[in-house]
Write a protein that holds these residues in place. Structure first.
Motif: not given
Length: 382
Positions: A253-256, A228-231, A184-192
């Motif tokens: 979840g989310t794919a890493f 990360a990939v999600w839908f 699982h990722f939060g919005a703060d983990d995204l770099l773009a």
């Protein structure tokens, strides 16, 4: 045969409030009094029961797993046994006496590209859905973004780097980095900002393979560990959910997708990933080729695939070559004997006796022969 869930897995799906609320809303928008509904992958039967409560005249509930017995019990206890017809089998192998006005399913894994999900919905749409009928879900949109994921990355490489035994486990480490993982990722983990990788419109889609190139510009300096990939699921008009960082946690979840090494990004660096998923037999093979470009040139380049995570030998690969001439091994001859005797003329006891006579070294104990015959009977007998 498609994978079936354990009872614990069914419980987790039912307990996912985000998922269940969205499916409830979709059914409320599509099921009308008198509707015919097909529930594919019914499991313990909850969506079939929901359709009945909304006024469905008839519900067909299909699932290859033994959990369908629990669904039948739930239908009786809920007073809907007379309206639900349970079918133990794959939806691609069933026929219905009438087409469904609504087809509901959730055959996804962490991502919608899971086993024969896409092909199963295409088959159901073509053969089992009435003209003007509704598919739930109707569309999944897949997004991706580079991420900072130190904890998740260390969970992958740590056992091979820090085992403390003094051995070089580099081959296993590299294989582990050619697999993607659920997290699982939060919005703060995204770099773009996220980019759309694929749109699966189940009203028209029939191709299970997806390929596309993603390109991002880093918005801040940080160490990237992969992407990360999600839908986002559109179940019906006004009903859906996301498995991405902006939504609540879900069972999906989310794919890493990790990289072979972390990459320090500076603001303005360009990350490009060619991502493809190809269905081979019953499983997807994923390929992700990455290139990172900074102001002074290339900073990193990786070629990765889940194919490289499998410890296949040259001999294993050779057996899949188009010009290989296969000869049955002993296990194949065992199964051939059992299947050949499954013509309604022999009991399992008689088949087990024949197995023990033909393969005395393999089946020293009669119960072992009976067990193998029983396994094949359960899998293939009518």
């Amino acid at each position: 045969m498609a994978e079936t869930y354990t009872l614990r897995g069914h419980a987790a799906m039912i307990a996912d409030r985000v998922r269940m609320d969205a499916y409830q809303a979709a059914l409320e928008r599509t099921v009308r009094p008198g509707s015919v509904v097909l529930d594919i992958g019914t499991g313990t039967g909850l969506m079939a029961l929901m359709a009945c409560r909304l006024g469905a005249r008839r519900v067909f509930a299909a699932d290859p797993g033994d959990s369908i017995r629990l669904a039948r019990a739930a239908a009786r206890a809920s007073g809907f046994a007379d309206r639900i017809e349970f079918i133990q089998g794959l939806s691609t192998q069933i026929e219905l006496p009438e087409r469904a006005d609504v087809i509901v399913s959730d055959l996804r894994g962490v991502l919608p590209l899971f086993q024969h999900h896409v092909a199963s919905l295409a088959d159901a749409r073509d053969r089992l859905l009435a003209p003007g009928g509704v598919l739930i879900p109707r569309m999944d949109t897949l997004f991706a973004a580079p991420v900072q994921a130190e904890k998740d990355y260390q969970a992958i490489v740590g056992p091979w780097d820090d085992h403390g035994r003094g051995f070089a486990l580099d081959a296993a480490r590299r294989a582990a980095l050619n697999e993607w993982n659920k997290t699982h990722f939060g919005a703060d983990d995204l770099l773009a900002p996220p980019r759309v990788w694929a749109v699966l419109d189940y009203r028209t889609e029939r191709n299970p393979h997806v390929r596309g190139t993603l390109r991002w510009t880093a918005e801040r300096a940080a160490t990237a560990h992969g992407f990360a990939v999600w839908f986002d699921a559109e179940l019906a008009e006004g009903a859906g959910f996301t498995t991405g960082p902006d939504g609540e946690k879900t069972i999906y979840g989310t794919a890493f997708f990790p990289w072979l090494a972390p990459v320090p990004l500076a603001e303005g660096d360009v990350v490009e990933v060619e991502l493809q998923a190809r269905l081979i037999h019953d499983e997807y093979v994923w390929v992700w080729n990455t290139r990172v470009e900074g102001p002074d040139g290339e900073k990193a380049r990786f070629r990765q695939s889940t194919f490289l995570a499998q410890p296949a030998t040259t001999a294993d690969l050779r057996k899949r070559a188009h010009d290989f001439r296969p000869v049955l091994g002993e296990q194949g001859r065992v199964d051939q004997l059992v299947l050949g005797m499954m013509d309604g003329g022999a009991t399992l006891e008689e088949i087990a006796n024949a197995l023990q006579r033909r393969f005395p070294e393999r089946f020293r104990v009669w119960e072992e022969a009976l067990s193998r015959a029983g396994q094949l009977s359960q899998a293939y007998a009518q």
